[in-house]
Design a protein around this motif. Structure first.
Motif, PDB file in Angstrom:
ATOM      1  N   GLU A 145    -115.214 -80.622  -1.143  1.00 14.14           N
ATOM      2  CA  GLU A 145    -115.337 -79.245  -0.653  1.00 14.14           C
ATOM      3  C   GLU A 145    -116.496 -78.494  -1.303  1.00 14.14           C
ATOM      4  OE1 GLU A 145    -111.560 -77.232  -0.746  1.00 14.14           O
ATOM      5  OE2 GLU A 145    -110.800 -78.483   0.885  1.00 14.14           O
ATOM      6  N   SER A 146    -116.884 -78.920  -2.461  1.00 13.94           N
ATOM      7  CA  SER A 146    -118.002 -78.223  -3.113  1.00 13.94           C
ATOM      8  C   SER A 146    -119.349 -78.827  -2.724  1.00 13.94           C
ATOM      9  CB  SER A 146    -117.842 -78.274  -4.634  1.00 13.94           C
ATOM     10  OG  SER A 146    -117.998 -79.615  -5.067  1.00 13.94           O
ATOM     11  N   TRP A 147    -119.310 -79.972  -2.019  1.00 17.86           N
ATOM     12  CA  TRP A 147    -120.570 -80.591  -1.636  1.00 17.86           C
ATOM     13  C   TRP A 147    -121.225 -79.787  -0.525  1.00 17.86           C
ATOM     14  CZ3 TRP A 147    -118.237 -86.176  -0.836  1.00 17.86           C
ATOM     15  CH2 TRP A 147    -117.742 -86.634  -2.067  1.00 17.86           C
ATOM     16  N   TYR A 148    -122.548 -79.849  -0.507  1.00 17.30           N
ATOM     17  CA  TYR A 148    -123.272 -79.143   0.553  1.00 17.30           C
ATOM     18  C   TYR A 148    -122.995 -79.816   1.893  1.00 17.30           C
ATOM     19  CZ  TYR A 148    -127.219 -77.497   3.341  1.00 17.30           C
ATOM     20  OH  TYR A 148    -127.993 -76.965   4.348  1.00 17.30           O
ATOM     21  N   VAL A 149    -123.117 -81.125   1.923  1.00 13.73           N
ATOM     22  CA  VAL A 149    -122.717 -81.890   3.110  1.00 13.73           C
ATOM     23  C   VAL A 149    -121.909 -83.097   2.647  1.00 13.73           C
ATOM     24  CG1 VAL A 149    -124.637 -81.180   4.602  1.00 13.73           C
ATOM     25  CG2 VAL A 149    -124.900 -83.169   3.092  1.00 13.73           C
ATOM     26  N   THR A 150    -121.090 -83.646   3.554  1.00 14.51           N
ATOM     27  CA  THR A 150    -120.157 -84.683   3.123  1.00 14.51           C
ATOM     28  C   THR A 150    -120.840 -86.008   2.771  1.00 14.51           C
ATOM     29  OG1 THR A 150    -119.798 -85.214   5.438  1.00 14.51           O
ATOM     30  CG2 THR A 150    -118.180 -83.786   4.397  1.00 14.51           C
ATOM     31  N   LYS A 179    -126.544 -84.737   8.569  1.00 13.05           N
ATOM     32  CA  LYS A 179    -127.969 -84.782   8.905  1.00 13.05           C
ATOM     33  C   LYS A 179    -128.469 -83.405   9.326  1.00 13.05           C
ATOM     34  CE  LYS A 179    -127.768 -88.763  11.481  1.00 13.05           C
ATOM     35  NZ  LYS A 179    -128.183 -90.002  12.152  1.00 13.05           N
ATOM     36  N   ASN A 180    -127.665 -82.697  10.147  1.00  7.81           N
ATOM     37  CA  ASN A 180    -128.047 -81.345  10.553  1.00  7.81           C
ATOM     38  C   ASN A 180    -128.245 -80.451   9.328  1.00  7.81           C
ATOM     39  OD1 ASN A 180    -125.691 -81.348  13.341  1.00  7.81           O
ATOM     40  ND2 ASN A 180    -127.798 -82.071  13.241  1.00  7.81           N
ATOM     41  N   GLY A 181    -127.285 -80.534   8.409  1.00  6.01           N
ATOM     42  CA  GLY A 181    -127.334 -79.669   7.224  1.00  6.01           C
ATOM     43  C   GLY A 181    -128.526 -80.000   6.336  1.00  6.01           C
ATOM     44  N   MET A 237    -131.819 -77.641   5.279  1.00 10.77           N
ATOM     45  CA  MET A 237    -132.140 -77.384   3.882  1.00 10.77           C
ATOM     46  C   MET A 237    -133.561 -77.854   3.537  1.00 10.77           C
ATOM     47  SD  MET A 237    -130.249 -78.872   0.536  1.00 10.77           S
ATOM     48  CE  MET A 237    -131.426 -80.200   0.424  1.00 10.77           C
ATOM     49  N   LEU A 238    -133.897 -79.049   4.007  1.00 15.37           N
ATOM     50  CA  LEU A 238    -135.218 -79.596   3.685  1.00 15.37           C
ATOM     51  C   LEU A 238    -136.331 -78.744   4.280  1.00 15.37           C
ATOM     52  CD1 LEU A 238    -134.531 -83.419   4.129  1.00 15.37           C
ATOM     53  CD2 LEU A 238    -134.795 -82.150   1.982  1.00 15.37           C
TER      54      LEU A 238
END
Lengths: 107, 821
Positions: B490-495, B532-534, B538-539
């Motif tokens: 839950e704390s990860w930016y993406v899974t 991938k979307n996330g 971010m990138l």
């Protein structure tokens, strides 16, 4: 008397398939989605999701799975099976890439 | 003689109670007296007009439609009166009262009384028009009326019911069952004017029209047509409608004449005080024939309260008993339509707050009036889910919640919080509306060991759509399992990458990972489309122009810069800065819509125009013909800046909202974020552009300053913005907005909207950073704004140079070879 014949025919060149994405084809009258993974694998499935008819070629790839753009149902590239218990599988089609980059499908 | 002896042998002084009226009020009065006076200190005598015991008038329509037999609706059969030693003079009408000697006279009967109670009820109002005495004209009030109407209807094809109130609709419903086509005629502008406001009345009308009943409102009946038998109705506007029969249900009038003739003070009805006494202290009144504190009630609940109080008083069981008026809260079912009504919905003062909710598709309409912080009236139609809660607020004078919408939706519009019991929810209740997952399915998964929100999501799909039900899922896990297991992901930016956002950003910068595939290769543990979307988002914000844009990391909408629809077509929304367009642009949009056979042209909620049903092949051509930049309506980016006309035209405006809105949209167009961002600019505190429920809202104060508001929402979640700061000028407003945008972009989790982000960080902290520069980063934020502006390229320009094969192609056709046999 009816016989079912399998036909292998040229679909496109490998560069016609965008990397990591899919593309829609109509082979004869059969709608088919063809994918090319980032790892170089090419595979073909039914064009539409059995759930609500989502166009699978517009989906994304998650590993070797196709993710439908409508409701994110996933289908296995080999077996066509859905990750959801009560959604039926989609058909997959044999595909091969020749040395000159020609992509062939067998329908 | 025998009876005289009995009376004398009684241990207490027996008193004689005479009740005029044997309807629901009179009979209930007798019952209440018996209950409060078990020793039978009263000799009870009753007079009833009708030659029956009393019956439940509410069920009359059931007799009319044949679903109940007349005997089934009797409350007290004649035997009941005998058993309770009540003398009933049925079918006898009281004609005279000798108040001095306390004797009532009816036909050939005379009865002395110690206490006299008027329970004379009311009668149908028959409007003073021609033709009401024709054959085939009925009122709808008594059991005999029902029988007569039902009998007559057998030979009729069409009927008109005059009166669109509760009783009129009941009559109409009853008539329907006799295969009569029914028209309901209401003089007022809408149906059920007592219980509903105009909007509610219209909703009801649509609903009953679906059942095949025609409703005419604002129709004043002038005359009933016919020679000896009624043939139709003529209205004041000259229209005529033919009908084989007419039922008049135009309201009721209290039966006060007997009282008035004998000098008892009456107004609209017989006047009574809090002890239900008339102007004669030996004479009382209950029910529809009395007027108490200005109110004449036509429903049973107040009558029950009156008879109860009077019984307590008269029997001496509670000499302090008083009737102080009734709050009316009723739930009804009219023609299968559920309806709740509390208080007087038409009684609205300018200072009242009116809270409404409407769902026209399901014919649902809710309205509550809040006066001095309490619910003073309410009507609900179609769906009574929150009705019990509203009744509680209304009856108990409970202060209404400060977020008024909680009146209807509990405290949990977002979280379904304290007032809302998950345990009470039925098993088949749908929790995840996106994927149609029921409470039972989720609870089964939890019992099978799925005790985190992602685990439940994986097993059932619940929460994997829009995500707005995740809090409910969490609540269910707590309810079933006791606790939610700690879920590191839950704390990860993406899974797909097991890192929180700051760690991930640092790693990406150190390793110079500039593409999604590079990040997944070096840091990833999985591969899924959402990650991938996330990562792409971010990138892009980290690397700007250096970002290596891999299109397979984008969702279809972001690949073709349009929003995919359920039939595989797309919607196109060009940017319309600040919601202000021109005649030329509108003409151009219209021409494009025609040229491409656009199936729907729709105004969006954000003051733009949506062209729906565009084929993928046509997207580049449509964009070229429009010649307008993309509105980014398909992606996680700056969407709209909604404005009001402000000082440019509005006579209330205190600052130039359109100019600021256009400036903001031009400056920040193309800014991408972890989730979509909507703006609103209002030119005065009236806030017509609804800036207080936008991600970023800017509202001109009375003095012409700008209030910068952040973190609002009005979608699946509803949240009012928090005030970030107040600034003087347009330039300052734009600067603060830009700083907030970048801070949000760089610190929010993937898909975390501002309405979650702002409360997570805390508005004070955000204000410290953005306004007071507590971290010393505002110059960096400003630089980042300029960098992002510089990187903006209208994505619709890809129409000229598709970036990958088949980007704007629906399908490639490959013919089968000709088969030679």
């Amino acid at each position: 008397m009816q016989t079912s014949t399998q036909t292998r025919l040229a679909l496109c060149q490998i560069d016609d398939l965008p990397v990591g994405l899919g593309r829609s084809f109509e082979v004869g009258e059969t709608p088919i989605a063809v994918f090319r993974t980032r790892a170089g694998k090419v595979f073909a499935t039914d064009a539409f999701c059995p759930h609500k008819g989502g166009p699978l070629a517009d989906g994304m790839l998650a590993g070797d799975q196709v993710v439908c753009p409508y409701h994110a149902f996933r289908f296995d590239s080999q077996t066509g099976e859905c990750d959801q218990a009560n959604v039926c599988a989609i058909a997959t089609y044999p595909i091969d890439v020749a040395a000159d980059g020609g992509v062939f499908i067998t329908v | 003689m025998i009876q005289l002896n009995t009376i004398h042998e009684s241990p207490v002084t027996r008193r004689k109670l005479v009740i005029i009226g044997n309807g629901m009020a009179g009979a209930r009065m007798a019952e209440d007296i018996l209950a409060a006076d078990p020793n039978h200190d009263f000799d009870i005598v009753m007079f009833g007009d009708e030659p029956y015991g009393n019956y439940n008038r509410i069920l009359l329509s059931h007799v009319l439609n044949g679903s109940q037999e007349p005997q089934e609706i009797f409350l007290n059969p004649l035997a009941w009166y005998e058993e309770n030693q009540i003398t009933l003079h049925a079918g006898k009408r009281v004609t005279k009262i000798d108040r001095e000697n306390k004797i009532v006279y009816a036909d050939d009967v005379a009865e002395e009384y110690d206490v006299l109670i008027f329970a004379t009820g009311s009668r149908p109002f028959v409007p003073p028009i021609q033709g009401t005495t024709l054959h085939g004209v009925f009122v709808f009030r008594t059991i005999d009326d029902c029988r007569n109407i039902a009998e007559y209807a057998k030979d009729c094809k069409s009927a008109i019911v005059i009166g669109g109130g509760l009783l009129g609709l009941e009559a109409a419903k009853g008539l329907m069952t006799h295969n009569v086509s029914v028209t309901v005629v209401e003089m007022g502008p809408w149906l059920m004017a007592v219980q509903l406001d105009e909007a509610g009345g219209k909703v009801l009308q649509q609903t009953i029209e679906k059942l095949g009943i025609t409703a005419l409102t604002s129709a004043s009946t002038k005359e009933l047509l016919g020679h000896t038998t009624v043939t139709g109705v003529k209205f004041a506007d000259g229209r005529e409608v033919a009908a084989d029969m007419v039922v008049i249900s135009a309201g009721i009038r209290p039966n006060k004449e007997l009282a008035a003739e004998h000098g008892i003070v009456c107004d609209r009805a017989i006047l009574v005080d809090d002890q239900l006494r008339t102007s004669d202290t030996s004479i009382y009144g209950v029910g529809e024939c009395v007027q108490h504190r200005g109110m004449v009630y036509g429903l049973v609940a107040p009558i029950w309260e009156q008879t109860k109080a009077l019984a307590q008083l008269l029997t001496g069981k509670n000499p302090q008993a008083r009737y102080v008026g009734s709050k009316l809260a009723t739930k009804l079912k009219v023609m299968g339509v559920e309806l709740a009504s509390m208080g007087r919905i038409s009684d609205v003062k300018p200072t009242d707050e009116v809270v409404t909710f409407a769902e026209p598709g399901r014919q649902v309409y809710w309205k509550a009036i809040v006066r001095d912080g309490k619910v003073s009236a309410c009507c609900m139609l179609g769906d009574l889910e929150p009705a019990d809660q509203l009744v509680d607020y209304f009856m108990n004078d409970t202060p209404a919640p400060s977020r008024r919408l909680e009146l209807f939706f509990g405290s949990g519009t977002k979280a379904q919080g304290a007032d809302f019991s998950l345990a009470d929810m039925p098993d088949d209740k749908q929790i995840c509306d996106c994927n149609g997952v029921s409470k039972k399915t989720i609870c089964d998964a939890i019992r099978a060991g799925k005790c985190t929100v992602p685990a439940v999501g994986k097993a059932t799909r619940a929460g994997t759509g829009c995500g707005s039900c995740k809090t409910l899922v969490k609540g269910l896990i707590e309810a079933v399992n006791g606790e939610v297991k700690a879920e590191p992901s839950e704390s990860w930016y993406v899974t797909a990458v097991p890192m929180d956002k700051p760690t991930l950003v640092a790693e990406v910068k150190i390793r110079e990972l500039k593409s999604v595939s590079a990040v997944l290769r070096e840091l990833g543990t999985a591969d899924d489309e959402k990650s991938k979307n996330g990562l792409a988002s971010m990138l892009k914000s980290i690397w700007g122009t250096e970002y290596i844009d891999e299109r397979d990391a984008r969702y279809i909408n972001d690949r073709v810069h349009a929003n995919i629809q359920k039939d595989g077509t797309f919607s196109v929304i060009p940017r319309i800065y600040g919601g202000i367009t021109s005649a030329d642009d509108l003409i151009k949009i219209g021409q494009v819509a025609k040229k491409y056979d656009v199936r729907m042209v729709k105004f969006t909620g954000g003051q733009r125009i949506d062209l729906l049903g565009i084929k993928k092949d046509d997207l580049p051509k449509v964009w070229a013909d429009l010649g307008m930049p993309s509105g980014y309506a398909y992606t996680k980016a700056l969407r709209t800046v909604k404005t009001c006309v402000g000082t440019e035209f509005c006579r209330y405006g205190t600052n130039d909202s359109t100019a600021l809105g256009i400036a903001l949209e031009k400056k920040f167009q193309g800014f991408e974020f972890p989730a979509k961002v909507k703006l609103g600019v209002s030119g005065c505190p009236r806030n017509c552009s609804e800036s207080t429920v936008k991600d970023i809202g800017i509202v001109a104060s009375d003095g012409g300053d700008w209030d910068i508001l952040v973190g609002g929402a009005a979608g699946a979640s509803v949240r009012k913005t928090d005030l970030l700061c107040r600034v003087k000028t347009q330039e300052e407003a734009i600067r603060v907005v830009g700083r907030f945008m970048i801070y949000y972009r760089d610190n929010a989790k993937w898909i975390e909207r501002t309405y979650d982000f702002v409360p997570r960080i805390g508005i004070e902290k955000i204000r410290d950073i953005i306004v007071n520069n507590s971290l010393g980063i505002v110059e960096d934020l400003d630089r980042e704004v300029e960098k992002t502006i510089a990187a903006y390229v209208d994505p619709w320009l890809e129409r000229n140079n598709p970036v990958y094969a088949g980007q704007f192609e629906d399908v490639k056709t490959v013919p089968l070879p000709m088969v030679t046999v």
